[in-house]
Design an enzyme around this catalytic site. Structure first.
Site, PDB file in Angstrom:
ATOM      1  N   CYS A  33      25.887  28.221  21.600  1.00  0.00           N
ATOM      2  CA  CYS A  33      24.759  29.133  21.813  1.00  0.00           C
ATOM      3  C   CYS A  33      23.407  28.465  21.640  1.00  0.00           C
ATOM      4  CB  CYS A  33      24.857  30.286  20.822  1.00  0.00           C
ATOM      5  SG  CYS A  33      24.826  29.681  19.126  1.00  0.00           S
ATOM      6  N   CYS A 102      30.270  31.249  14.708  1.00  0.00           N
ATOM      7  CA  CYS A 102      28.952  31.218  14.061  1.00  0.00           C
ATOM      8  C   CYS A 102      29.069  30.781  12.607  1.00  0.00           C
ATOM      9  CB  CYS A 102      28.289  32.580  14.124  1.00  0.00           C
ATOM     10  SG  CYS A 102      28.339  33.337  15.750  1.00  0.00           S
TER      11      CYS A 102
HETATM   12 FE1  FES Z   1      24.802  31.318  17.812  1.00  0.00          FE
HETATM   13 FE2  FES Z   1      26.134  32.995  16.412  1.00  0.00          FE
HETATM   14  S1  FES Z   1      25.678  33.158  18.491  1.00  0.00           S
HETATM   15  S2  FES Z   1      25.439  31.072  15.809  1.00  0.00           S
END
Ligand code: FES
Length: 129
Positions: A33, A102
């Site tokens: 992400c 995450c």
């Molecule tokens: Fe990036 Fe959770 S979506 S750390």
């Protein structure tokens, strides 16, 4: 979709902020992400006496960083290295499966900060001899 504990740590993160005189700093990123986290530790007699974090990431990343700092505070280096992302997620009463990656940031951030501390310590000891 988040547990109450996750929401609590997201809304009121513990130990958030930069530490100017840290003994070890770990910076990790999540390639999935693009979120980034810094973990700062202060070490005395092989024990983590203070820890803080800065996280630019999702709610789960902030909550897991917050919980991870709570878990390692007061622990020895060896004990802190044993804390896994699963332990952090369990302490938060679980995370939705798609958010488990995450929590890896928190585990990796702590490990990176400890590695940085150990490398600096080694360099200092090298200077003395
Ligand atoms: Fe990036 Fe959770 S979506 S750390």
């Amino acid at each position: 979709m988040y547990s109450e504990k996750v929401m609590d740590h997201f809304r009121n993160p513990r130990n958030m902020g930069r530490m100017e005189d840290a003994d070890g700093i770990g910076k990790v990123g999540n390639p999935v992400c693009g979120d980034v986290m810094w973990i700062y530790i202060k070490v005395k007699d092989n024990r983590i006496v203070d820890v803080s974090f800065e996280t630019f990431g999702c709610a789960a990343a902030i909550a897991t960083s917050s919980m991870a700092t709570e878990l390692v505070k007061g622990k020895t280096i060896e004990e802190a290295l044993e804390i896994t992302n699963k332990a952090v997620a369990t302490a938060l009463d679980g995370l939705p499966p798609i958010k488990l990656h995450c929590s890896l940031l928190a585990e990796e951030g702590i490990k990176a900060a400890i590695e940085d501390y150990l490398a600096k310590k080694k360099a200092r000891e090298g200077e003395k001899t």
